[in-house]
Design a protein around this motif. Structure first.
Motif, PDB file in Angstrom:
ATOM      1  N   ASP A   1       8.411  -4.355   0.046  1.00 15.90           N
ATOM      2  CA  ASP A   1       7.582  -5.475   0.499  1.00 15.90           C
ATOM      3  C   ASP A   1       6.333  -5.574  -0.377  1.00 15.90           C
ATOM      4  O   ASP A   1       5.396  -4.795  -0.224  1.00 15.90           O
ATOM      5  CB  ASP A   1       7.181  -5.260   1.960  1.00 15.90           C
ATOM      6  N   GLU A   2       6.336  -6.493  -1.321  1.00 14.48           N
ATOM      7  CA  GLU A   2       5.231  -6.700  -2.261  1.00 14.48           C
ATOM      8  C   GLU A   2       4.813  -5.378  -2.925  1.00 14.48           C
ATOM      9  O   GLU A   2       3.626  -5.011  -2.907  1.00 14.48           O
ATOM     10  CB  GLU A   2       4.025  -7.321  -1.541  1.00 14.48           C
ATOM     11  N   PRO A   3       5.746  -4.646  -3.533  1.00 13.32           N
ATOM     12  CA  PRO A   3       5.422  -3.306  -4.039  1.00 13.32           C
ATOM     13  C   PRO A   3       4.415  -3.270  -5.182  1.00 13.32           C
ATOM     14  O   PRO A   3       3.834  -2.229  -5.450  1.00 13.32           O
ATOM     15  CB  PRO A   3       6.785  -2.781  -4.503  1.00 13.32           C
ATOM     16  N   THR A   4       4.206  -4.413  -5.855  1.00 10.69           N
ATOM     17  CA  THR A   4       3.230  -4.446  -6.952  1.00 10.69           C
ATOM     18  C   THR A   4       2.050  -5.358  -6.626  1.00 10.69           C
ATOM     19  O   THR A   4       1.255  -5.678  -7.502  1.00 10.69           O
ATOM     20  CB  THR A   4       3.894  -4.917  -8.261  1.00 10.69           C
ATOM     21  N   GLY A   5       1.943  -5.762  -5.377  1.00 15.04           N
ATOM     22  CA  GLY A   5       0.934  -6.754  -4.998  1.00 15.04           C
ATOM     23  C   GLY A   5      -0.500  -6.312  -5.192  1.00 15.04           C
ATOM     24  O   GLY A   5      -1.392  -7.153  -5.319  1.00 15.04           O
TER      25      GLY A   5
ATOM     26  N   PHE B   1       0.853  -1.178   0.000  1.00 13.71           N
ATOM     27  CA  PHE B   1       0.000   0.000   0.000  1.00 13.71           C
ATOM     28  C   PHE B   1       0.892   1.232   0.000  1.00 13.71           C
ATOM     29  O   PHE B   1       1.927   1.249   0.663  1.00 13.71           O
ATOM     30  CB  PHE B   1      -0.909   0.001   1.230  1.00 13.71           C
ATOM     31  N   HIS B   2       0.501   2.260  -0.716  1.00 13.94           N
ATOM     32  CA  HIS B   2       1.402   3.394  -0.947  1.00 13.94           C
ATOM     33  C   HIS B   2       1.649   4.266   0.285  1.00 13.94           C
ATOM     34  O   HIS B   2       2.703   4.876   0.418  1.00 13.94           O
ATOM     35  CB  HIS B   2       0.850   4.265  -2.076  1.00 13.94           C
ATOM     36  N   TYR B   3       0.680   4.356   1.199  1.00 19.28           N
ATOM     37  CA  TYR B   3       0.788   5.183   2.407  1.00 19.28           C
ATOM     38  C   TYR B   3       1.117   6.644   2.105  1.00 19.28           C
ATOM     39  O   TYR B   3       1.853   7.293   2.853  1.00 19.28           O
ATOM     40  CB  TYR B   3       1.820   4.604   3.384  1.00 19.28           C
TER      41      TYR B   3
ATOM     42  N   TYR C   1      -3.318  15.410  -5.933  1.00 18.16           N
ATOM     43  CA  TYR C   1      -3.389  14.726  -4.641  1.00 18.16           C
ATOM     44  C   TYR C   1      -3.586  13.224  -4.874  1.00 18.16           C
ATOM     45  O   TYR C   1      -4.023  12.809  -5.963  1.00 18.16           O
ATOM     46  CB  TYR C   1      -4.535  15.306  -3.806  1.00 18.16           C
ATOM     47  N   PRO C   2      -3.242  12.396  -3.880  1.00 13.75           N
ATOM     48  CA  PRO C   2      -3.352  10.945  -4.077  1.00 13.75           C
ATOM     49  C   PRO C   2      -4.706  10.489  -4.600  1.00 13.75           C
ATOM     50  O   PRO C   2      -4.787   9.576  -5.424  1.00 13.75           O
ATOM     51  CB  PRO C   2      -3.076  10.385  -2.672  1.00 13.75           C
ATOM     52  N   GLY C   3      -5.791  11.142  -4.146  1.00  9.13           N
ATOM     53  CA  GLY C   3      -7.120  10.767  -4.604  1.00  9.13           C
ATOM     54  C   GLY C   3      -7.358  11.049  -6.076  1.00  9.13           C
ATOM     55  O   GLY C   3      -8.314  10.528  -6.659  1.00  9.13           O
ATOM     56  N   GLN C   4      -6.482  11.849  -6.672  1.00  9.68           N
ATOM     57  CA  GLN C   4      -6.599  12.172  -8.094  1.00  9.68           C
ATOM     58  C   GLN C   4      -5.680  11.306  -8.954  1.00  9.68           C
ATOM     59  O   GLN C   4      -5.623  11.503 -10.171  1.00  9.68           O
ATOM     60  CB  GLN C   4      -6.253  13.654  -8.304  1.00  9.68           C
TER      61      GLN C   4
ATOM     62  N   GLN D   1       1.686   4.296  -6.614  1.00 13.91           N
ATOM     63  CA  GLN D   1       2.820   3.443  -6.266  1.00 13.91           C
ATOM     64  C   GLN D   1       4.121   3.986  -6.865  1.00 13.91           C
ATOM     65  O   GLN D   1       5.186   3.830  -6.281  1.00 13.91           O
ATOM     66  CB  GLN D   1       2.558   2.008  -6.717  1.00 13.91           C
ATOM     67  N   ARG D   2       4.045   4.633  -8.014  1.00 14.69           N
ATOM     68  CA  ARG D   2       5.230   5.260  -8.598  1.00 14.69           C
ATOM     69  C   ARG D   2       5.680   6.460  -7.762  1.00 14.69           C
ATOM     70  O   ARG D   2       6.884   6.700  -7.600  1.00 14.69           O
ATOM     71  CB  ARG D   2       4.952   5.665 -10.042  1.00 14.69           C
ATOM     72  N   ILE D   3       4.720   7.179  -7.192  1.00 11.40           N
ATOM     73  CA  ILE D   3       5.058   8.272  -6.278  1.00 11.40           C
ATOM     74  C   ILE D   3       5.722   7.704  -5.018  1.00 11.40           C
ATOM     75  O   ILE D   3       6.691   8.269  -4.494  1.00 11.40           O
ATOM     76  CB  ILE D   3       3.807   9.088  -5.904  1.00 11.40           C
ATOM     77  N   ALA D   4       5.229   6.575  -4.527  1.00 13.01           N
ATOM     78  CA  ALA D   4       5.830   5.937  -3.353  1.00 13.01           C
ATOM     79  C   ALA D   4       7.273   5.511  -3.645  1.00 13.01           C
ATOM     80  O   ALA D   4       8.144   5.595  -2.773  1.00 13.01           O
ATOM     81  CB  ALA D   4       4.997   4.730  -2.919  1.00 13.01           C
TER      82      ALA D   4
END
Length: 224
Positions: A168-172, A93-95, A140-143, A150-153
């Motif tokens: 940890d499972e970055p594409t899961g 999850f990107h968090y 924003y993340p919602g957009q 995930q690329r921003i993360a």
């Protein structure tokens, strides 16, 4: 040059009356710039291994030396600095913080370490371009789509030019098209940055792309 060294690392958890041995006297080294994948069955201890290396948890016994720091003896402030400056984390999850733009999310670890804003903005813009989202920095993340988040993360994990990336499972949670895109960027950017990488994944195809391939089984690492 060795970036990471584990000597006799063991970790167990208590469940009711049972003591579950997860990691059993693991010895391991990772050199600067090396990329390793770690596979294994669910519950075998892959995330536990990553948490120990990332100073999110402590081993029961043994020594971990990472990026010049003995994690087994380091204090809380040293470990916090290590997590911020020396390592970059990428999770399933990107968090991302929903009230921060993509650019602000990327810059956040640098703001925490009190780097100059001008330097951070320059670095963040470079990373935005590297993940091909230069036109999405003020969104924003919602957009953003799941793949874009995930690329921003990934860019955020690299902002402080860490020595070690822990993924940890970055594409899961991504579909196949976005998974391949993020995977390609992960391999390309970590090579360009010269950063050592540990990738935990259930995806055998993704793991097969890694120069170093390990499996965690029976509490021990096995080179594939």
């Amino acid at each position: 040059m060795t970036i990471l060294e584990l000597n006799g690392i063991s970790k167990s958890y208590t469940s009711g009356d049972d003591n579950l041995l997860i990691l059993d006297s693991i010895d391991f080294t990772l050199a600067k710039g090396e990329f390793m994948s770690l596979t294994g069955e669910s519950g075998c201890g892959k995330s536990t291994f990553l948490n120990l290396v990332g100073a999110l948890d402590k081993a029961d016994s043994g020594q971990i030396y990472s990026c010049g720091l003995n994690l087994s003896e380091a204090g809380e402030s040293e470990m916090a600095d290590y997590r911020n400056r020396s390592t970059g984390f990428i999770f399933q999850f990107h968090y991302l913080l929903k009230d921060f733009t993509a650019l602000e999310n990327i810059m956040l670890p640098g703001r925490i370490s009190k780097q100059s804003r001008s330097r951070l903005e320059e670095r963040a813009q470079y990373l935005l371009e590297s993940v091909k989202l230069q036109d999405r920095g003020h969104h924003y993340p919602g957009q953003l789509s799941g793949g874009e988040r995930q690329r921003i993360a990934l860019a955020r994990a690299l902002i402080n030019s860490p020595e070690l990336i822990l993924a940890d499972e970055p594409t899961g949670s991504l579909d196949e098209k976005n998974s391949v895109l993020v995977e390609d960027m992960l391999f390309r950017l970590t090579e360009e940055e010269g950063v050592s990488t540990i990738l935990v994944t259930h995806d055998r195809n993704l793991a097969s792309r890694s120069p170093l391939k390990y499996q965690l089984k029976g509490g021990n690492l096995h080179l594939l």
